[in-house]
Design a protein around this motif. Structure first.
Motif, PDB file in Angstrom:
ATOM      1  N   TRP A   1      13.752 -19.824  25.245  1.00  0.00           N
ATOM      2  CA  TRP A   1      12.608 -20.354  24.486  1.00  0.00           C
ATOM      3  C   TRP A   1      11.266 -20.096  25.157  1.00  0.00           C
ATOM      4  O   TRP A   1      10.228 -20.149  24.515  1.00  0.00           O
ATOM      5  CB  TRP A   1      12.785 -21.847  24.224  1.00  0.00           C
ATOM      6  CG  TRP A   1      12.636 -22.725  25.430  1.00  0.00           C
ATOM      7  CD1 TRP A   1      13.538 -22.881  26.435  1.00  0.00           C
ATOM      8  CD2 TRP A   1      11.538 -23.563  25.749  1.00  0.00           C
ATOM      9  NE1 TRP A   1      13.074 -23.765  27.369  1.00  0.00           N
ATOM     10  CE2 TRP A   1      11.842 -24.213  26.968  1.00  0.00           C
ATOM     11  CE3 TRP A   1      10.311 -23.849  25.119  1.00  0.00           C
ATOM     12  CZ2 TRP A   1      10.962 -25.109  27.577  1.00  0.00           C
ATOM     13  CZ3 TRP A   1       9.445 -24.748  25.731  1.00  0.00           C
ATOM     14  CH2 TRP A   1       9.775 -25.365  26.949  1.00  0.00           C
ATOM     15  N   LEU A   2      11.271 -19.789  26.461  1.00  0.00           N
ATOM     16  CA  LEU A   2       9.999 -19.598  27.160  1.00  0.00           C
ATOM     17  C   LEU A   2       9.529 -18.136  27.133  1.00  0.00           C
ATOM     18  O   LEU A   2       8.422 -17.836  27.585  1.00  0.00           O
ATOM     19  CB  LEU A   2      10.139 -20.063  28.617  1.00  0.00           C
ATOM     20  CG  LEU A   2      10.271 -21.570  28.793  1.00  0.00           C
ATOM     21  CD1 LEU A   2      10.782 -21.916  30.194  1.00  0.00           C
ATOM     22  CD2 LEU A   2       8.918 -22.246  28.550  1.00  0.00           C
ATOM     23  N   ASP A   3      10.379 -17.250  26.604  1.00  0.00           N
ATOM     24  CA  ASP A   3      10.102 -15.818  26.724  1.00  0.00           C
ATOM     25  C   ASP A   3       8.774 -15.354  26.156  1.00  0.00           C
ATOM     26  O   ASP A   3       8.131 -14.485  26.726  1.00  0.00           O
ATOM     27  CB  ASP A   3      11.231 -15.009  26.075  1.00  0.00           C
ATOM     28  CG  ASP A   3      12.354 -14.764  27.059  1.00  0.00           C
ATOM     29  OD1 ASP A   3      12.327 -15.369  28.148  1.00  0.00           O
ATOM     30  OD2 ASP A   3      13.265 -13.972  26.733  1.00  0.00           O
TER      31      ASP A   3
ATOM     32  N   PHE B   1      14.610 -34.239  25.404  1.00  0.00           N
ATOM     33  CA  PHE B   1      13.581 -34.447  24.375  1.00  0.00           C
ATOM     34  C   PHE B   1      13.700 -33.266  23.419  1.00  0.00           C
ATOM     35  O   PHE B   1      13.294 -32.152  23.752  1.00  0.00           O
ATOM     36  CB  PHE B   1      12.172 -34.489  24.980  1.00  0.00           C
ATOM     37  CG  PHE B   1      11.850 -35.761  25.708  1.00  0.00           C
ATOM     38  CD1 PHE B   1      11.311 -36.863  25.055  1.00  0.00           C
ATOM     39  CD2 PHE B   1      12.097 -35.867  27.079  1.00  0.00           C
ATOM     40  CE1 PHE B   1      11.016 -38.036  25.731  1.00  0.00           C
ATOM     41  CE2 PHE B   1      11.807 -37.050  27.769  1.00  0.00           C
ATOM     42  CZ  PHE B   1      11.263 -38.134  27.100  1.00  0.00           C
ATOM     43  N   LEU B   2      14.268 -33.504  22.272  1.00  0.00           N
ATOM     44  CA  LEU B   2      14.477 -32.413  21.315  1.00  0.00           C
ATOM     45  C   LEU B   2      13.259 -32.357  20.391  1.00  0.00           C
ATOM     46  O   LEU B   2      13.241 -32.944  19.312  1.00  0.00           O
ATOM     47  CB  LEU B   2      15.775 -32.675  20.541  1.00  0.00           C
ATOM     48  CG  LEU B   2      16.305 -31.591  19.602  1.00  0.00           C
ATOM     49  CD1 LEU B   2      16.310 -30.223  20.247  1.00  0.00           C
ATOM     50  CD2 LEU B   2      17.709 -31.957  19.152  1.00  0.00           C
ATOM     51  N   LEU B   3      12.232 -31.643  20.862  1.00  0.00           N
ATOM     52  CA  LEU B   3      10.905 -31.793  20.271  1.00  0.00           C
ATOM     53  C   LEU B   3      10.750 -31.150  18.901  1.00  0.00           C
ATOM     54  O   LEU B   3      10.000 -31.647  18.067  1.00  0.00           O
ATOM     55  CB  LEU B   3       9.859 -31.206  21.215  1.00  0.00           C
ATOM     56  CG  LEU B   3       9.740 -31.930  22.571  1.00  0.00           C
ATOM     57  CD1 LEU B   3       8.825 -31.144  23.502  1.00  0.00           C
ATOM     58  CD2 LEU B   3       9.204 -33.345  22.376  1.00  0.00           C
ATOM     59  N   GLY B   4      11.403 -30.015  18.693  1.00  0.00           N
ATOM     60  CA  GLY B   4      11.065 -29.250  17.490  1.00  0.00           C
ATOM     61  C   GLY B   4       9.747 -28.529  17.707  1.00  0.00           C
ATOM     62  O   GLY B   4       9.114 -28.655  18.761  1.00  0.00           O
ATOM     63  N   ARG B   5       9.347 -27.783  16.695  1.00  0.00           N
ATOM     64  CA  ARG B   5       8.096 -27.021  16.835  1.00  0.00           C
ATOM     65  C   ARG B   5       6.903 -27.947  17.043  1.00  0.00           C
ATOM     66  O   ARG B   5       6.839 -29.026  16.445  1.00  0.00           O
ATOM     67  CB  ARG B   5       7.884 -26.177  15.584  1.00  0.00           C
ATOM     68  CG  ARG B   5       8.778 -24.972  15.529  1.00  0.00           C
ATOM     69  CD  ARG B   5       8.456 -24.190  14.264  1.00  0.00           C
ATOM     70  NE  ARG B   5       9.279 -22.990  14.194  1.00  0.00           N
ATOM     71  CZ  ARG B   5       9.489 -22.305  13.070  1.00  0.00           C
ATOM     72  NH1 ARG B   5       8.919 -22.708  11.939  1.00  0.00           N
ATOM     73  NH2 ARG B   5      10.226 -21.226  13.081  1.00  0.00           N
ATOM     74  N   GLN B   6       5.959 -27.465  17.818  1.00  0.00           N
ATOM     75  CA  GLN B   6       4.802 -28.279  18.179  1.00  0.00           C
ATOM     76  C   GLN B   6       3.583 -28.054  17.284  1.00  0.00           C
ATOM     77  O   GLN B   6       2.793 -28.958  17.071  1.00  0.00           O
ATOM     78  CB  GLN B   6       4.404 -27.983  19.641  1.00  0.00           C
ATOM     79  CG  GLN B   6       5.481 -28.397  20.629  1.00  0.00           C
ATOM     80  CD  GLN B   6       5.747 -29.871  20.541  1.00  0.00           C
ATOM     81  OE1 GLN B   6       4.978 -30.692  21.027  1.00  0.00           O
ATOM     82  NE2 GLN B   6       6.837 -30.236  19.884  1.00  0.00           N
ATOM     83  N   LEU B   7       3.432 -26.826  16.816  1.00  0.00           N
ATOM     84  CA  LEU B   7       2.183 -26.485  16.105  1.00  0.00           C
ATOM     85  C   LEU B   7       1.939 -27.386  14.894  1.00  0.00           C
ATOM     86  O   LEU B   7       0.864 -27.971  14.761  1.00  0.00           O
ATOM     87  CB  LEU B   7       2.203 -25.011  15.678  1.00  0.00           C
ATOM     88  CG  LEU B   7       1.021 -24.570  14.811  1.00  0.00           C
ATOM     89  CD1 LEU B   7      -0.300 -24.694  15.565  1.00  0.00           C
ATOM     90  CD2 LEU B   7       1.214 -23.141  14.321  1.00  0.00           C
TER      91      LEU B   7
ATOM     92  N   LYS C   1      -1.088 -13.694  17.718  1.00  0.00           N
ATOM     93  CA  LYS C   1      -1.841 -14.500  16.737  1.00  0.00           C
ATOM     94  C   LYS C   1      -1.359 -15.945  16.752  1.00  0.00           C
ATOM     95  O   LYS C   1      -2.148 -16.881  16.649  1.00  0.00           O
ATOM     96  CB  LYS C   1      -1.679 -13.912  15.331  1.00  0.00           C
ATOM     97  CG  LYS C   1      -2.351 -12.553  15.163  1.00  0.00           C
ATOM     98  CD  LYS C   1      -2.035 -11.992  13.789  1.00  0.00           C
ATOM     99  CE  LYS C   1      -2.341 -10.498  13.726  1.00  0.00           C
ATOM    100  NZ  LYS C   1      -1.608  -9.848  12.632  1.00  0.00           N
ATOM    101  N   TYR C   2      -0.058 -16.089  16.904  1.00  0.00           N
ATOM    102  CA  TYR C   2       0.475 -17.451  16.997  1.00  0.00           C
ATOM    103  C   TYR C   2      -0.050 -18.151  18.254  1.00  0.00           C
ATOM    104  O   TYR C   2      -0.499 -19.308  18.197  1.00  0.00           O
ATOM    105  CB  TYR C   2       2.015 -17.455  16.987  1.00  0.00           C
ATOM    106  CG  TYR C   2       2.560 -18.730  17.580  1.00  0.00           C
ATOM    107  CD1 TYR C   2       2.427 -19.943  16.890  1.00  0.00           C
ATOM    108  CD2 TYR C   2       3.108 -18.749  18.873  1.00  0.00           C
ATOM    109  CE1 TYR C   2       2.846 -21.131  17.465  1.00  0.00           C
ATOM    110  CE2 TYR C   2       3.526 -19.938  19.444  1.00  0.00           C
ATOM    111  CZ  TYR C   2       3.398 -21.127  18.751  1.00  0.00           C
ATOM    112  OH  TYR C   2       3.784 -22.304  19.327  1.00  0.00           O
ATOM    113  N   LEU C   3       0.005 -17.457  19.395  1.00  0.00           N
ATOM    114  CA  LEU C   3      -0.432 -18.091  20.648  1.00  0.00           C
ATOM    115  C   LEU C   3      -1.905 -18.486  20.572  1.00  0.00           C
ATOM    116  O   LEU C   3      -2.291 -19.573  21.023  1.00  0.00           O
ATOM    117  CB  LEU C   3      -0.182 -17.155  21.841  1.00  0.00           C
ATOM    118  CG  LEU C   3       1.296 -16.939  22.219  1.00  0.00           C
ATOM    119  CD1 LEU C   3       1.420 -15.895  23.329  1.00  0.00           C
ATOM    120  CD2 LEU C   3       1.950 -18.242  22.658  1.00  0.00           C
TER     121      LEU C   3
ATOM    122  N   ALA D   1       5.775 -19.765  11.578  1.00  0.00           N
ATOM    123  CA  ALA D   1       7.169 -19.331  11.664  1.00  0.00           C
ATOM    124  C   ALA D   1       7.444 -18.604  12.976  1.00  0.00           C
ATOM    125  O   ALA D   1       8.597 -18.411  13.359  1.00  0.00           O
ATOM    126  CB  ALA D   1       7.512 -18.446  10.477  1.00  0.00           C
ATOM    127  N   ALA D   2       6.394 -18.194  13.682  1.00  0.00           N
ATOM    128  CA  ALA D   2       6.597 -17.446  14.933  1.00  0.00           C
ATOM    129  C   ALA D   2       6.949 -18.359  16.103  1.00  0.00           C
ATOM    130  O   ALA D   2       7.390 -17.888  17.146  1.00  0.00           O
ATOM    131  CB  ALA D   2       5.330 -16.651  15.264  1.00  0.00           C
TER     132      ALA D   2
END
Ligand code: HBZ
Length: 823
Positions: free
Chosen positions: A173-175, A80-86, A42-44, A115-116
């Motif tokens: 993080w890519l899993d 680049f310490l981006l943090g969450r993108q959504l 659902k997140y993706l 949160a996912a």
């Protein structure tokens, strides 16, 4: 390039359009149904839905850039310490409410899906986060810009605690899939290493070529960098290493399958992991490989692909400003020389003039051990041609030094790009100083100390190169997103223009005297604490009391940042409560929150983490003490945690020894969210205090000149111990085994170090810090006065927007201008 693809309309910007697109993504890309879908599915689907709204803007930005060439900024950064993108994509596209409503209509919760997301931790700390703030600002300010970096397969390690000690785990993080990146394998670049150089003479002209020993492929992954509601989507291009096909093939032809696969692994190692050292570079070969790998790929990409075919390289400085984020990408300087001279056939002097004009360098440190140097042996083996180029740059530079300053051989040795001792090594900060137009520090004091101390010879040689750009943070992520309550209150008071023009916060100033405004401000702070309570409970099983003062120190663990000083304060309070010197019923109740990762090889930092945890356990477990104080140390502090923690804080701890913290950026985030600072006169604290006013800031400690003077006269930390009974009690208590189950040996190294070395003068600042904390307590009792000061902190710190930092870079260094996106 002519645009033949008809522009596909984005999904409709309304709830129906959003819902339709979401179900499409869930069904066709994720291959599932609402009923069967996991939270990750659902997140993706949500991430891809939001992405689809930005996609045509991204294409439009790229196309327009190609057709309307302007000077672009290329920000080269190993992190680049981006943090969450959504969340950021949601606000940048104006989709936040639509998405929440659309999802609710499907029985889903936006908050649960957000949160996912696992944040991409592709950085260590301030330097990496700064790069992320800067590209956000550039996009929002409509500047043609591209970020170039490394797509580490494992970002900064996940921190856990075992018996209070830090244990590192890999960050996969890519899993669960990475919906925010688009691979462009057809744009891969071959990057070479090793081998030797050959010089031939053709028509009396010497020509050197590099005959490399091996190579790997650099595969680009593109990330969107959406501007805030302005239609621009810039690109962040991160490189990933793969084995070359030729390499494989050759070995396959010998029939050695296993060897071919091994070669593949070897190549892919280059971008496997982010080095977690943020202050003492280990001089590892793989690290230099990473640096050259991403820099060479990026320069090639910009020159051969971003610029139009047949572009005249003499005009390169008109088309690009390459910003070097610390020394990590500095190998770009000899690389551009190699491209221009060896590959494009330009004369050396011509190439050098172009190169110098294209680059500028930002320094982020003052600690001598943090300055990168590469052994000549290693550089010659890995990049033999670059080593030759560096020698020539150095020879010509030292000639100029002699011409300017006479034959002062001590000075020449000091300024040489090549150090001779303790081993022959390339000093990357010096190479950066020589090969650029501008050098900047990241806060006024830091830039001044760069000129006066770290790079003083270079400042004497070329004073016009030195400038300052004080850091900033993006108000989109760190106010608008992180603090929705305060954002709404500000917008109600002064309109929403502040999100892209943070200087407008000054219009809040009169509201500091409005009791109703202050009441609402406190209510919001309290709500933010409730959010933090929930987060810490669910994430860490930690209970905190939202009705206490929230006193926060979050940053990398380093002795110069002085988490130890904070611990001494906690121990002193513990001691006083236990001994009855203060009454738990009437004293100000505080929750001390720590967050910090230590470099895995930094022993002392890890001991300090253990001490914090052990002191915390004792404090929280004591029936009397815990009525008045609590310590919370959630593991694995990261951008996501910061977004909930910063808006909840009352007190921001910025307590480095003066002259050691280049700037700090956490300090800005806290002030902007209405925390008061207890801090030294260091880094950007100086500017924060000047802006908010002394009466709204708790200053303590030695100044930089005072600290330097004491050091020069011979600092003796034990004399403070001898003369200050309070300090003595605190250190004796730690040494007694009070926090280590009676075992006196556990924290002995920490205590000894403080008594006999104390490089960062914790003991010298102890009393002053304790006094400042007394003032904090007294002031906090007057909630009206405190919240007035807090509102004034918000109103007076608009200067610390990364938009303002970017404007300073544009004016003083890059000389590039906005290009609005049409249509
Ligand atoms: O850069 C930090 C400074 O300590 C801080 O004061 C400043 O605000 C911030 C942004 O300018 N420096 C770092 O974060 N440095 C690193 O993360 C680092 C990473 C790898 C290294 C060296 C330093 O090899």
């Amino acid at each position: 390039m002519t645009e033949t693809t008809p522009l596909i309309a984005s999904p409709e910007l309304n709830v129906e359009g959003f819902t339709r697109q979401y179900l499409r993504e869930l069904t066709y890309t994720q291959g599932t149904t609402l009923e069967r879908a996991s939270t990750n599915d659902k997140y993706l689907a949500l991430a891809r839905t939001v992405r689809s709204y930005l996609m045509s803007r991204w294409n439009r930005t790229v196309t327009q850039q190609y057709h309307e060439p302007a000077r672009a900024v290329a920000y080269l950064s190993a992190e680049f310490l981006l943090g969450r993108q959504l969340d950021n994509a949601l606000i940048a596209s104006g989709l936040e409410e639509i998405a929440a409503e659309g999802l609710a209509g499907l029985g889903l919760s936006l908050d649960e899906l957000r949160a996912a997301e696992v944040e991409p931790g592709l950085g260590n700390g301030g330097l990496g986060r700064l790069a992320a703030c800067f590209i956000d600002s550039l996009a929002t300010m409509n500047i043609p810009a591209i970020g170039y970096g490394i797509r580490y397969e494992f970002g900064i390690f996940r921190q856990t605690f075992v018996d209070g000690r830090q244990v590192e785990e890999p960050d996969n993080w890519l899993d669960n899939g990475s919906p925010w990146e688009i691979a462009r394998p057809e744009q891969e670049v071959e990057i070479s290493f090793g081998g030797h150089t050959e010089t031939t003479t053709v028509d009396g002209v010497e020509k050197t070529t590099w005959v490399p020993g091996w190579s790997v492929l650099a595969l680009p992954y593109n990330y969107m960098v959406p501007g805030y509601l302005n239609g621009r989507v810039n690109t962040l291009r991160l490189w990933s290493a793969r084995a070359t096909h030729a390499f494989d093939l050759k070995i396959f032809n010998y029939g050695d399958y296993a060897e071919a696969v091994r070669a593949q692994t070897f190549a892919e190692n280059i971008t496997k992991v982010l080095y977690p050292e943020d202050s003492t570079p280990q001089g590892k070969e793989l690290r230099l490989q990473q640096q050259y790998f991403f820099v060479a790929a990026s320069l090639h990409d910009f020159v051969e692909r971003v610029l139009e075919a047949g572009f005249d390289l003499h005009d390169l400085p008109e088309r690009v400003a390459f910003q070097l984020n610390d020394t990590h990408p500095v190998i770009a300087i000899p690389e551009l020389m190699r491209v221009l001279v060896d590959l494009k056939g330009l004369a050396w002097d011509e190439a050098w003039a172009i190169t110098q004009k294209c680059f500028a360098y930002t320094c982020h440190t003052l600690l001598p051990e943090a300055l990168e140097v590469w052994p000549v042996e290693l550089m010659s083996r890995l990049l033999p041609r670059h080593m030759e180029i560096i020698y020539r740059i150095n020879d010509e530079f030292l000639e100029q030094v002699r011409a300017k300053f006479g034959n002062d051989e001590m000075l020449v040795r000091r300024m040489s790009i090549i150090a001779e001792y303790p081993e022959r090594a390339v000093r990357m900060a010096y190479l950066a100083s020589v090969g650029t137009t501008k050098i900047n520090g990241v806060a006024e004091l830091h830039s001044q100390l760069l000129r006066d101390k770290v790079l003083n010879d270079f400042a004497a040689f070329a004073p016009e190169k030195f400038t300052n750009v004080t850091n900033g943070v993006t108000p989109r992520r760190f106010v608008r997103l992180a603090n929705p309550g305060l954002s709404a209150l500000i917008t109600e008071a002064i309109g929403d223009g502040w999100v892209t023009d943070l200087s407008r916060l000054s219009e809040l100033e009169p509201f500091a005297d409005d009791a109703e405004f202050r009441r609402r401000f406190r209510e919001i702070k309290r709500g933010n604490k409730d959010r933090l309570v929930t987060l810490l409970k669910n994430r860490d099983g930690i209970d905190i009391d939202p009705d206490t003062m929230l006193d926060v120190m979050v940053k990398r663990l380093h002795e110069y940042k002085r988490q130890l000083l904070k611990v001494l304060h906690v121990v002193s309070q513990y001691d006083r409560l236990k001994s009855g010197a203060i009454d738990p019923a009437t004293t100000v109740h505080r929750t001390f929150v720590f967050g910090a990762k230590a470099a895995p090889g930094y022993q002392m930092a890890k001991e300090i983490i253990a001490l914090i945890n052990h002191v915390g356990a004792r404090v929280n477990g004591d029936p009397v003490v815990s009525q008045a104080l609590r310590v919370a140390f959630p593991a694995n502090y990261n951008v996501t945690v910061a977004e909930t923690l910063v808006p909840a804080a009352d007190l921001s701890e910025q307590i480095s020894l003066a002259g050691k913290e280049a700037s700090g950026t956490g300090n800005m985030k806290f002030a902007l969210n209405g925390a008061l600072t207890v801090g030294t006169d260091d880094g950007a604290n100086v500017e924060i205090r000047q802006l908010v006013g002394d009466e709204n800031f708790f200053l303590f400690g030695l100044t930089e000149p005072e600290a330097s003077a004491i050091q020069e006269a011979g600092y003796r930390p034990s004399s403070y111990y001898e003369q200050n009974p309070d300090l003595r009690r605190v250190l004796d208590l730690i040494a007694s085994g009070e926090f280590s189950g009676g075992d006196r040996s556990v924290f002995e190294p920490i205590v000894s170090n403080l008594l006999h070395e104390d490089r960062f003068m914790v003991l010298a600042d102890f009393q002053s810090y304790m006094d400042a904390q007394e003032r904090v307590d007294t002031y906090y009792r007057d909630q009206e006065a405190w919240s007035r000061s807090a509102v004034l902190n918000v109103a007076r710190t608009g200067f610390f927007s990364s938009d303002r930092s970017m404007q300073d870079y544009l004016d003083r260094i890059w000389h590039a201008s906005p290009v609005p996106i049409e249509g």
